[in-house]
Design a protein around this motif. Structure first.
Motif, PDB file in Angstrom:
ATOM      1  N   PRO C 239      42.111  -5.179  27.059  1.00 29.84           N
ATOM      2  CA  PRO C 239      41.459  -6.036  28.042  1.00 29.84           C
ATOM      3  C   PRO C 239      41.360  -5.281  29.371  1.00 29.84           C
ATOM      4  N   GLY C 240      40.312  -5.551  30.133  1.00 25.54           N
ATOM      5  CA  GLY C 240      40.157  -4.846  31.402  1.00 25.54           C
ATOM      6  C   GLY C 240      39.193  -5.571  32.314  1.00 25.54           C
ATOM      7  N   GLY C 245      30.642   1.596  36.397  1.00 26.67           N
ATOM      8  CA  GLY C 245      30.728   2.748  35.494  1.00 26.67           C
ATOM      9  C   GLY C 245      32.080   2.900  34.839  1.00 26.67           C
ATOM     10  N   TYR C 246      33.073   2.170  35.293  1.00 33.36           N
ATOM     11  CA  TYR C 246      34.392   2.281  34.672  1.00 33.36           C
ATOM     12  C   TYR C 246      35.042   0.905  34.613  1.00 33.36           C
ATOM     13  N   ALA C 247      36.159   0.822  33.893  1.00 34.14           N
ATOM     14  CA  ALA C 247      36.887  -0.436  33.807  1.00 34.14           C
ATOM     15  C   ALA C 247      38.341  -0.188  34.139  1.00 34.14           C
ATOM     16  N   GLU C 248      38.944  -1.145  34.826  1.00 39.40           N
ATOM     17  CA  GLU C 248      40.364  -1.034  35.174  1.00 39.40           C
ATOM     18  C   GLU C 248      41.160  -1.624  34.015  1.00 39.40           C
ATOM     19  N   THR C 249      42.073  -0.830  33.457  1.00 43.28           N
ATOM     20  CA  THR C 249      42.870  -1.316  32.327  1.00 43.28           C
ATOM     21  C   THR C 249      44.327  -0.944  32.537  1.00 43.28           C
ATOM     22  N   VAL C 254      39.138   3.477  32.984  1.00 40.59           N
ATOM     23  CA  VAL C 254      38.551   4.104  31.797  1.00 40.59           C
ATOM     24  C   VAL C 254      37.041   4.143  31.983  1.00 40.59           C
ATOM     25  N   PRO C 255      36.418   5.307  31.865  1.00 41.02           N
ATOM     26  CA  PRO C 255      34.949   5.365  32.014  1.00 41.02           C
ATOM     27  C   PRO C 255      34.261   4.554  30.901  1.00 41.02           C
ATOM     28  N   LEU C 256      33.199   3.904  31.268  1.00 37.82           N
ATOM     29  CA  LEU C 256      32.482   3.078  30.292  1.00 37.82           C
ATOM     30  C   LEU C 256      31.220   3.787  29.827  1.00 37.82           C
ATOM     31  N   ALA C 257      30.870   3.601  28.562  1.00 39.82           N
ATOM     32  CA  ALA C 257      29.642   4.184  28.023  1.00 39.82           C
ATOM     33  C   ALA C 257      28.429   3.554  28.696  1.00 39.82           C
ATOM     34  N   GLU C 258      28.526   2.237  28.927  1.00 31.44           N
ATOM     35  CA  GLU C 258      27.473   1.553  29.664  1.00 31.44           C
ATOM     36  C   GLU C 258      28.130   0.709  30.738  1.00 31.44           C
ATOM     37  N   PRO C 259      27.507   0.639  31.920  1.00 31.14           N
ATOM     38  CA  PRO C 259      28.143  -0.083  33.016  1.00 31.14           C
ATOM     39  C   PRO C 259      28.375  -1.562  32.668  1.00 31.14           C
ATOM     40  N   ALA C 260      29.496  -2.121  33.180  1.00 24.54           N
ATOM     41  CA  ALA C 260      29.797  -3.532  32.942  1.00 24.54           C
ATOM     42  C   ALA C 260      30.615  -4.069  34.095  1.00 24.54           C
ATOM     43  N   PHE C 261      30.553  -5.398  34.265  1.00 24.37           N
ATOM     44  CA  PHE C 261      31.279  -6.014  35.370  1.00 24.37           C
ATOM     45  C   PHE C 261      32.101  -7.194  34.876  1.00 24.37           C
ATOM     46  N   GLY C 262      33.196  -7.485  35.548  1.00 25.59           N
ATOM     47  CA  GLY C 262      34.008  -8.662  35.225  1.00 25.59           C
ATOM     48  C   GLY C 262      34.973  -8.391  34.089  1.00 25.59           C
ATOM     49  N   PRO C 263      35.689  -9.445  33.708  1.00 19.77           N
ATOM     50  CA  PRO C 263      36.678  -9.290  32.636  1.00 19.77           C
ATOM     51  C   PRO C 263      36.005  -8.889  31.336  1.00 19.77           C
ATOM     52  N   GLU C 333      35.099   7.984  26.564  1.00 16.77           N
ATOM     53  CA  GLU C 333      34.574   6.752  27.143  1.00 16.77           C
ATOM     54  C   GLU C 333      35.040   5.556  26.321  1.00 16.77           C
ATOM     55  N   GLY C 334      35.172   4.424  26.992  1.00 17.64           N
ATOM     56  CA  GLY C 334      35.422   3.172  26.297  1.00 17.64           C
ATOM     57  C   GLY C 334      34.119   2.401  26.146  1.00 17.64           C
TER      58      GLY C 334
END
Lengths: 325, 515, 349
Positions: C239-240, C245-249, C254-263, C333-334
């Motif tokens: 969970p993160g 461009g990245y996610a806090e976990t 962790v860098p993301l393959a595609e950008p995302a926001f929120g939980p 990447e995650g």
């Protein structure tokens, strides 16, 4: 498959084209066939026969209704013939035919008697002396009990049932019931057929039993020593059983059918019945077997009854009620 | 696969004949109801409500159970011995064991009776009553079960048994846990035939003085000339039969037995009997002796007591028998195939109803069956009346049930996947059936056909009443002679029936060889 | 891929009694490709094959072959080959007879022989099926299905009854034959390795639904659901909080393959992690070590506020032992998965 069917149907239709006389016979093929051949040779007519038991033939005729191809009905028992007459299957016969037999012409005048069988008592001559035997069937249970003899019977056989009907007609239901109960008290051995019962007498399994005369004749002709006893004149134990033939209402071959019945009552055919199966003829001028009674005497043995009106259903009901059937 | 609308066009070649067949078999039922409705209510009550009926019912059921048990005890080990062991001459043995089928019941029971008891040619007590009927009927009917089980044994996948062995089961345990359940459809269909025979049999039981329902029907027709009450009793009998069918159907529904492994199976390795072989022969000897040798010996012995008068018409009767029985057997098989196919592949109420109907047709007393066809054919197909075609048709309808069992159990052993494979290779259901299923079925087809053939050769009331005039067959000749108590003359015809049937059993066993 | 699909499924539904086996499946298969349907047993994949072949009728939906609706067409008129799991060879016919079964015309035997040749079974053409080994039966079944030149061949777990050694080799051969003949194939399997190596594209099924379709790389590297991520090899589900461009976990950013926001729920393959001496990245303890020759997988428990285990793939020469303290480094990447993180399954494997 369909083609096969049509071929077969066409094949059989061809056979029907030739003008033929159709006989429905409750009598066995082995008996009927030589007679039919003789008739064909004498008249040049063609005859085809459907065989079965009386009951089968009668049932088939009723299902066929007015589409029946049958011309002549020839059966083993007067009971079945009476049924055929009562159901309106038969056509009244002319006096010239009805005048031929020496007796037993039915009240309906719908069929002629062809041959006669007598009920007789068959016994083991090593066990029973002829002169001791009772004069009446009704005395048979008492006689057997006193002498400690073992008795057999054939309750499912139509002639036996006819004889019970004869007791009912001549002596009433009370007497018939009494006789059956007295017989039952002897714990008789029941046989599916007459030859089986006679074989048992021959083998010593039982000592005596009421049967039809020609079965005894046939055993004697084969060289077996069986006793044959007639009760006194007019006793129901000598009941005559008549075979007979009639012409069906559906017949389109009236002349040929009449000729066939006439042939059956000719001395030649009657002689065949005597020689081949040991039945009594019903016309004069036939040479009898030494095993048989002279014709006049034989005719006098049986009680006089209207054989068509034997209370067969009542007899069956009584037999069922007493748990014999 | 359930039966769905899109399937219908492809299945028409099965559905149409199945429906026609069902109709043909149902016709006599309609007839019986028609006749039964003519009854006089008072007299009817007397016949139907008498306490004797309970006794008849009890007698019938007791005999049924006894015969089923005894035939199973005979047929199961014998079928095993003649298929799965190294018994020498097992093919010949199988032939002999199937042969009692060739002896018409009315002849077999009669001569057996005449030959036993005091003064008989055989040193045996006279067979009578329950035990007599049980013994005679069992020895007359066990071949139905025997043949059905043989076919099943030969079609079994031995790897299942081997799997059970590998799981630590003894051979006997493996047999009961794995093989026997696989044999159940064959066992049930065999039981059904035996059961229907027992329910419908009247010749033997009347001879042996054991009263059952069919005996009462027989008496009613033959002694009282009464079609109406006999129709009622026949309907009673059909009710019993219906119960039997329902039971079989319920048991069968729980079995789904097509092979699940690879698409082909091997032949089982024969079980070595070793020192047990003599015992096996002994077991096989009893039915051969009692069901075959004895009646024939007695028949000839009895025959020799009376002078003989010629052998007229032997060849003609033989030819006539074959000419009626062969197409009737073919037609019966042809009618059974679509019925069995629909019943096994598309189990549905309608399909199993049609299939059950065939069995009911078998349970209708043959005389009633014949009368019904006289009635209907004269009113709807008068040109067929009195033709060989009609005889063939009616015999096929009547004997359909005999072919159904073997075909059905063979069908259950052909995996449906094979048909599906054929479908994906471009074949219609019908062509897939003929190219794939039929070649794998033919053992069942041969077994069923042979049974029907023998049934047709022996059959009497239908042949008597529906054959073309003057068309005498082996069985009508035997009847014609025994009717006048001329056993000597009847003997050669009875023997020929047996020989003709033996030839068929021979063909049948020969056809069992593996592809 | 803008070509017209050879096979198109639209909303296929099928119910057996009370059980809905297919819950509206859409799928396109393009000419010449090999598509594998992957899923656990009972997911409806075999039923889907049978619907395509016409052996089952769908309750709803349409099957289109080359743009034509064949939903109501019986199997024999679809021109679709089928290789059954148990091969369903006709036991009364020889190998050649089996292969020639679906062929018409005078030269059918020659064509059948050619088909046998292609699978290397010429020598066995006169054998009956029960005289052939499993692998040989398999090849006959394939040759039989291919011989009529179907537009599409369906293979139902075709390699499952072969032993492991034979499986890879046979797979290779079958793939070669399919490619040589340019046959479009749809394969059903529960073996992810088989699906990944055999197929041009693959689809993952679960509970009667088709979850994701794509090239093996796409599906492996960009799984859309936790199930897909887990079914195709091992992964870490974390969970993160998406930050573009990245996610806090719990492992840090962790860098993301595609950008995302929120939980969000993150799939991080073990090979996206490396071990390092303690001090670098979050601290963990090695709890298990799985040596597989070509690589080495560690199971590491995080020693931090969150109690969690992660899988890490290392080169075979990695020196760490069970009980060692290690640091964790994110090298790949995650992928952010669909669905709410709170509903995500717990556990890493």
């Amino acid at each position: 498959m369909k083609r096969l069917f049509l071929t077969l149907a066409a094949f059989s239709a061809l056979g029907a084209l030739a003008q033929t006389l159709t006989v429905y016979s409750g009598r066995g093929q082995s008996l009927v066939e030589p007679l039919v051949k003789g008739f064909e040779a004498e008249t040049g007519l063609r005859v085809q026969v459907r065989y079965g038991t009386d009951a089968q033939i009668l049932a088939a005729l009723q299902e066929e209704g007015n589409r029946s191809p049958a011309d002549v009905l020839w059966l083993n028992t007067s009971g079945a013939l009476g049924q055929a007459a009562a159901k309106g299957l038969l056509r009244p016969l002319g006096e010239s035919l009805l005048g031929k037999p020496l007796g037993f012409v039915p009240g309906s005048k719908a069929w002629v008697p062809v041959t006669m069988r007598l009920r007789v008592l068959a016994y083991n001559p090593n066990k029973v002396k002829a002169e001791e035997l009772p004069q009446s069937l009704l005395d048979l249970p008492r006689f057997a009990r006193e002498k400690g003899l073992r008795v057999g019977w054939t309750p499912t056989y139509s002639s036996f049932q006819d004889m019970v009907a004869g007791i009912l007609a001549l002596h009433g239901e009370a007497k018939a019931r009494e006789w059956l109960l007295a017989m039952k008290a002897l714990a008789p051995k029941a046989y599916p057929s007459n030859p089986a019962m006679l074989d048992a007498i021959r083998a010593g399994e039982i000592d005596l039993g009421s049967t039809n005369h020609y079965y005894v004749v046939r055993f004697r002709r084969a060289g077996y020593n069986l006793g044959l006893h007639h009760f006194k004149e007019g006793d129901v134990g000598n009941l005559a059983l008549v075979t007979g033939a009639g012409i069906l209402k559906t017949s389109k071959n009236l002349a040929a059918a009449t000729r066939f019945l006439t042939y059956l009552l000719s001395p030649k055919a009657q002689q065949y019945f005597v020689g081949n199966i040991g039945e009594y003829p019903l016309v004069k001028g036939v040479v009898l077997d030494p095993n048989l009674l002279p014709l006049e005497e034989a005719l006098a043995k049986s009680p006089r009854l209207d054989f068509e009106k034997l209370p067969l259903e009542q007899a069956l009901r009584l037999l069922r009620e007493l748990g014999i059937l | 696969m359930t039966l769905r609308l899109p399937h219908l066009p492809g299945l028409l070649p099965f559905l149409l004949p199945a429906l026609l067949t069902g109709g043909g078999v149902a016709l006599p039922l309609v007839y019986l109801v028609l006749r039964a409705l003519e009854a006089d209510p008072l007299a009817l009550r007397e016949i139907l409500l008498r306490p004797k009926n309970l006794e008849l019912l009890w007698n019938t059921l007791a005999l049924l159970l006894g015969v089923l048990l005894l035939t199973t005890l005979l047929a199961l080990p014998l079928a095993f011995l003649t298929t799965r062991t190294d018994l020498k001459g097992k093919r010949l043995l199988a032939l002999l064991l199937a042969l009692p089928l060739a002896l018409p019941g009315y002849v077999g029971a009669f001569v057996l009776l005449a030959a036993t008891g005091p003064g008989g040619v055989l040193p045996l007590p006279r067979l009578e009553g329950y035990w007599g009927a049980l013994l005679v009927l069992s020895f007359i009917t066990y071949p139905y079960l025997f043949l059905s089980l043989r076919a099943a044994f030969l079609g079994l996948d031995p790897s299942l048994e081997e799997a059970a062995r590998s799981l630590g089961q003894t051979p006997l345990q493996a047999f009961f846990k794995v093989t026997l359940p696989q044999l159940l459809p064959a066992l049930l269909s065999g039981h059904l035939l035996v059961g229907l025979h027992v329910l419908g049999e009247f010749g033997t039981v009347s001879l042996l003085k054991y009263e059952t329902f069919s005996y009462a029907i027989y008496l009613q027709y033959n002694a009282a000339f009464d079609r109406v009450y006999a129709a009622w009793l026949a309907l009673f009998l059909l009710l019993l039969t219906g119960g039997l069918l329902l039971l079989e159907g319920l048991l069968l529904r729980r079995l789904a037995l097509a092979r699940t492994g690879k698409g082909s199976s091997r032949q089982a390795k024969p079980v070595r009997l070793g020192p047990w072989a003599p015992l096996a022969y002994l077991l096989a000897l009893a039915p051969v002796l009692l069901g075959l040798a004895l009646p024939f010996y007695a028949l000839f012995h009895l025959a020799s007591r009376f002078p003989r008068e010629g052998l007229g018409g032997l060849y003609e009767a033989l030819f006539h028998s074959a000419l009626a029985a062969f197409p009737a057997a073919l037609l019966a098989v042809g009618m059974a195939l679509p019925l069995a196919y629909l019943g096994v592949r598309y189990p549905s109420f309608a399909a199993s109803f049609l299939e059950r109907l065939a069995y009911l047709g078998y349970a209708i007393p043959p005389l009633a069956f014949a009368l019904a066809w006289i009635f209907f054919s004269l009113r709807s197909l008068p040109f067929l009346y009195g033709s060989l075609a009609l005889l063939v048709l009616v015999l096929a309808f009547h004997l359909l049930a005999e072919t159904l069992g073997p075909i059905r159990s063979a069908l259950r052993q052909v995996p449906r996947r094979l048909e599906e494979a054929a479908r994906t290779l471009g074949e219609t259901p019908t062509r897939a059936f003929f190219r794939v299923t039929f070649p794998l079925l033919w053992r069942g087809v041969a077994a069923g056909g042979a049974l029907a053939f023998m049934g047709a050769v022996k059959e009497l009331p239908i042949t008597l009443l529906l054959a073309p005039m003057g068309y005498s067959t082996l069985s009508t000749r035997v009847f014609g002679y025994t009717q006048e108590a001329m056993f000597a003359e009847a003997a050669p015809f009875a023997l020929l029936i047996a020989l003709l049937s033996a030839a068929f059993v021979g063909v049948l066993l020969w056809s069992e060889r593996r592809f | 891929m803008e070509r017209a699909p050879l096979l198109e499924l639209q909303g296929i539904r099928k119910r057996f009694g009370g059980l809905e086996v297919l819950k509206g499946v859409d799928l396109r298969v393009y000419p010449g490709e090999i598509l594998a349907l992957l899923g656990p047993s009972g997911c409806g994949k075999t039923t889907l094959l049978r619907v395509i072949a016409g052996l089952e009728a769908p309750d709803a939906g349409r099957v289109l072959l080359q743009g034509q609706d064949v939903t109501l067409l019986p199997p024999e008129r679809r021109g679709v080959g089928f290789v059954f799991q148990d091969y369903a060879l006709f036991p009364h016919l020889s190998a050649l007879g089996n292969v020639a079964f679906g062929l018409k015309g005078k030269d059918r035997l020659q064509r059948a022989q050619k088909a046998l040749e292609r699978v290397g079974m010429t020598l066995f053409q006169n054998r009956k099926p029960h005289e052939l080994s499993g692998g040989q039966q398999q090849r006959i079944a394939l040759a039989r299905a291919l011989a009529p030149g179907p537009k599409l061949v369906l293979l139902d777990e075709p390699f499952s009854s072969l032993d492991a050694g034979l499986r890879a080799a046979t797979r290779e051969e079958v793939r070669k034959v399919l490619k040589e003949t340019g046959t479009t194939a749809l394969l059903v399997t529960h073996d992810q390795e088989e699906a990944l190596s055999f197929a041009d594209r693959l689809g993952v099924m679960r509970g009667g639904e088709l979850l994701q379709v794509g090239t093996p790389e796409e599906v492996y590297l960009r799984p859309r659901t936790p199930f897909v991520a887990q079914f195709l090899g091992r992964t870490n589900l974390l969970p993160g909080e998406g930050k573009g461009g990245y996610a806090e976990t719990c492992l840090g950013p962790v860098p993301l393959a595609e950008p995302a926001f929120g939980p969000l729920l993150l799939s991080l393959r073990p090979e996206a992690l490396r071990l390092a001496p303690p001090g670098e990245g979050p601290l963990g303890e090695v709890v298990a070590r799985e040596f597989k020759g070509h690589d080495l997988t560690y199971r590491v428990r995080l020693l931090g506020p969150v109690d969690r285990e992660v899988l890490v793939q290392e080169s075979p020469g990695a020196p760490y032992r069970v009980g060692d303290r290690v640091g964790l480094r994110v090298v790949g990447e995650g992928v952010a998965l669909e669905g709410h993180p709170s509903k995500a399954p717990v556990g890493a494997d």
